[in-house]
Scaffold this active site. Structure first.
Site, PDB file in Angstrom:
ATOM      1  N   ARG A  52      34.826  38.594  41.478  1.00 16.09           N
ATOM      2  CA  ARG A  52      36.266  38.355  41.688  1.00 16.09           C
ATOM      3  C   ARG A  52      36.716  37.008  41.112  1.00 16.09           C
ATOM      4  O   ARG A  52      37.582  36.336  41.712  1.00 16.09           O
ATOM      5  CB  ARG A  52      36.614  38.417  43.179  1.00 16.09           C
ATOM      6  CG  ARG A  52      36.461  39.803  43.795  1.00 16.09           C
ATOM      7  CD  ARG A  52      37.767  40.580  43.659  1.00 16.09           C
ATOM      8  NE  ARG A  52      37.745  41.807  44.417  1.00 16.09           N
ATOM      9  CZ  ARG A  52      38.492  42.043  45.496  1.00 16.09           C
ATOM     10  NH1 ARG A  52      39.309  41.137  45.959  1.00 16.09           N
ATOM     11  NH2 ARG A  52      38.420  43.207  46.083  1.00 16.09           N
TER      12      ARG A  52
ATOM     13  N   ARG B 188      43.348  35.233  43.284  1.00 14.96           N
ATOM     14  CA  ARG B 188      44.359  34.384  43.934  1.00 14.96           C
ATOM     15  C   ARG B 188      43.977  32.934  44.153  1.00 14.96           C
ATOM     16  O   ARG B 188      44.834  32.100  44.390  1.00 14.96           O
ATOM     17  CB  ARG B 188      44.751  35.026  45.269  1.00 14.96           C
ATOM     18  CG  ARG B 188      45.607  36.251  45.086  1.00 14.96           C
ATOM     19  CD  ARG B 188      45.656  37.081  46.344  1.00 14.96           C
ATOM     20  NE  ARG B 188      44.323  37.562  46.658  1.00 14.96           N
ATOM     21  CZ  ARG B 188      44.061  38.476  47.576  1.00 14.96           C
ATOM     22  NH1 ARG B 188      45.022  38.969  48.305  1.00 14.96           N
ATOM     23  NH2 ARG B 188      42.821  38.869  47.783  1.00 14.96           N
TER      24      ARG B 188
ATOM     25  N   ARG C 295      51.133  36.598  39.128  1.00  9.82           N
ATOM     26  CA  ARG C 295      51.373  37.533  40.229  1.00  9.82           C
ATOM     27  C   ARG C 295      52.755  37.385  40.866  1.00  9.82           C
ATOM     28  O   ARG C 295      53.239  38.313  41.514  1.00  9.82           O
ATOM     29  CB  ARG C 295      50.280  37.376  41.286  1.00  9.82           C
ATOM     30  CG  ARG C 295      49.085  38.264  41.051  1.00  9.82           C
ATOM     31  CD  ARG C 295      49.353  39.733  41.388  1.00  9.82           C
ATOM     32  NE  ARG C 295      49.263  39.996  42.807  1.00  9.82           N
ATOM     33  CZ  ARG C 295      50.259  40.303  43.584  1.00  9.82           C
ATOM     34  NH1 ARG C 295      51.479  40.377  43.080  1.00  9.82           N
ATOM     35  NH2 ARG C 295      50.084  40.552  44.870  1.00  9.82           N
TER      36      ARG C 295
ATOM     37  N   ASP D 125      40.724  47.246  39.030  1.00  9.22           N
ATOM     38  CA  ASP D 125      40.301  47.444  40.416  1.00  9.22           C
ATOM     39  C   ASP D 125      39.498  48.733  40.504  1.00  9.22           C
ATOM     40  O   ASP D 125      39.707  49.649  39.707  1.00  9.22           O
ATOM     41  CB  ASP D 125      41.506  47.518  41.358  1.00  9.22           C
ATOM     42  CG  ASP D 125      41.057  47.321  42.803  1.00  9.22           C
ATOM     43  OD1 ASP D 125      40.880  46.166  43.209  1.00  9.22           O
ATOM     44  OD2 ASP D 125      40.825  48.330  43.486  1.00  9.22           O
TER      45      ASP D 125
ATOM     46  N   TYR E 243      37.216  55.111  50.177  1.00 13.41           N
ATOM     47  CA  TYR E 243      38.662  54.853  50.109  1.00 13.41           C
ATOM     48  C   TYR E 243      39.458  56.154  50.053  1.00 13.41           C
ATOM     49  O   TYR E 243      40.563  56.241  50.586  1.00 13.41           O
ATOM     50  CB  TYR E 243      38.989  53.967  48.905  1.00 13.41           C
ATOM     51  CG  TYR E 243      38.595  52.530  49.130  1.00 13.41           C
ATOM     52  CD1 TYR E 243      39.442  51.664  49.801  1.00 13.41           C
ATOM     53  CD2 TYR E 243      37.359  52.056  48.723  1.00 13.41           C
ATOM     54  CE1 TYR E 243      39.076  50.350  50.047  1.00 13.41           C
ATOM     55  CE2 TYR E 243      36.976  50.745  48.952  1.00 13.41           C
ATOM     56  CZ  TYR E 243      37.848  49.902  49.622  1.00 13.41           C
ATOM     57  OH  TYR E 243      37.475  48.605  49.867  1.00 13.41           O
TER      58      TYR E 243
END
Ligand code: CP3
Length: 349
Positions: free
Chosen positions: A23, A27, A36, A72, A149
């Site tokens: 990752r 952020r 973003r 993703d 998921y």
């Protein structure tokens, strides 16, 4: 070209231990937040120019030895026909969840060059921009983690619906896994055709199983993907594209994991990396395994943690330094920069 990462994956000699961060685009980086603010996460994934820009951000800011495609694991699930949304606090939501035959029947195995062309486009742009500076890693969720998921409809704590399907309607689970496994295999092959130089399969949630259930309900499908890719590479003379298999909470599963034929095993931080190396033997390189929260330590103590992990990996066939899971959004960037420097300075081999 800096191919140290690829060489470590293959177990070849390297001048120093390569490092990248799971990752690494995200952020905790101001540059990422800036982009973003203007676009939502899915638009970012699907706009190749922006996705390639955020992929490059940590390469430039941290000096890591590999880039990882910005996307993703749920992107191919959307291409299978499910609705995908991301919410600020709740995370991803997939609907309608897959829990019966009729919803399963509606899922398709997408042609990646068609439905996921933006991913291949991002990879092509990145290979040009990277100019061989560092290799580009492609990735996918492993079949089991991806399927959780789809069955849960989002993130889960105890995976009740997934385990209930496995134990109550095993035929339904198997049919779903057939579709998911085919999708992921074709998706990774398309990424390699587009220019990915290594691929990582994320089995983040596979640690929820007992060893025998893990082997049957998660590992068998990941192995199918890896074997298919390996045979395809051989038949098409594509050279040796390393496959990394990451399993979250893998400590109790190493006897099973070592039966797969990945090149590299990604390890979380809940075990000593030297114990893992001893268990899996020299058929694999290893990747890991600093606790992501160790990046909140003072810099000097981060250095000690780096030293400790490096001292435990001297007997490994190859070692790629990484965290044991993704870097957290609250992480001080300075400390991530310091981590990469420490690995490069202390990791002469
Ligand atoms: O590593 C990289 O830099 C490449 C990009 C990448 C992302 N997700 C970007 C992302 C990769 C490799 C992933 C993998 C992924 N996605 C996994 C497996 C690895 C892991 O961390 O466990 C999983 C389980 C997902 C699913 C997912 N995506 C969740 C649960 C969430 C919400 C939680 C969160 O961290 O926000 C995401 C969103 C996501 N994926 C973000 C990023 C940068 C945050 C989106 C934002 O900008 O708001």
């Amino acid at each position: 070209m800096n191919d140290i990462f690829l060489r470590a994956c293959r177990g070849e000699t390297v001048p120093y231990t390569p490092v990248w961060i799971m990752r690494q685009a995200g952020r905790y980086l101001k540059q990422y937040q800036k982009i973003r603010k203007k676009v939502d996460f899915l638009t970012l994934c699907k706009t190749s120019e922006l996705a390639s820009e955020v992929t490059m951000q940590p390469v430039d800011a941290l000096g890591v030895d590999a880039a990882i495609l910005f996307s993703d694991i749920l992107i191919p699930v959307e291409a299978m026909g499910m609705k995908l949304e991301f919410f600020e606090k709740k995370g991803p939501v997939l609907s309608p969840h897959i829990r019966d035959k009729s919803s399963l029947k509606k899922l398709l195995v997408p042609k990646p060059e068609d439905k996921l062309h933006f991913v291949m486009n991002t990879i092509k742009i990145l290979r040009k921009e990277l100019k061989g500076k560092v290799p580009l890693i492609g990735f996918s969720g492993a079949p089991f983690t991806t399927a959780t998921y789809m069955i849960e409809g989002g993130t889960s704590k105890n995976f009740l619906h997934t385990k209930r399907m496995i134990f109550q309607t095993p035929d339904l689970y198997e049919s779903l896994m057939d579709k998911v496994t085919q999708t992921i295999t074709e998706y990774l092959k398309a990424q390699i055709r587009a220019g990915a130089q290594a691929v990582q399969l994320f089995d983040t949630w596979a640690g929820i199983f007992s060893p025998q259930d893990y082997r049957r309900y998660a590992l068998s499908y990941a192995t199918r993907v890896i074997e298919h890719i390996k045979n395809w590479q051989k038949n098409e003379n594509r050279g040796h594209i390393p496959v990394i298999y990451f399993v979250g909470e893998c400590a109790g599963l190493l006897k099973e994991i070592k039966t797969c034929n990945a090149d590299v095993l990604g390890l979380d931080w809940r075990l000593n990396i030297d114990d893992a190396i001893e268990e899996v033997g020299n058929g694999f390189s290893v990747q890991g395994n600093l606790d992501p929260c160790a990046l909140f330590l003072p810099k000097q103590r981060i250095k000690e943690r780096v030293k400790d992990i490096l001292s435990r990996t001297s007997s490994a066939r190859g070692h790629i330094f990484n965290l044991g899971h993704g870097v957290l959004p609250e992480t001080p960037v300075d400390n991530v920069v310091a981590l990469v420097e420490h690995v490069h300075n202390l990791g002469k081999r």
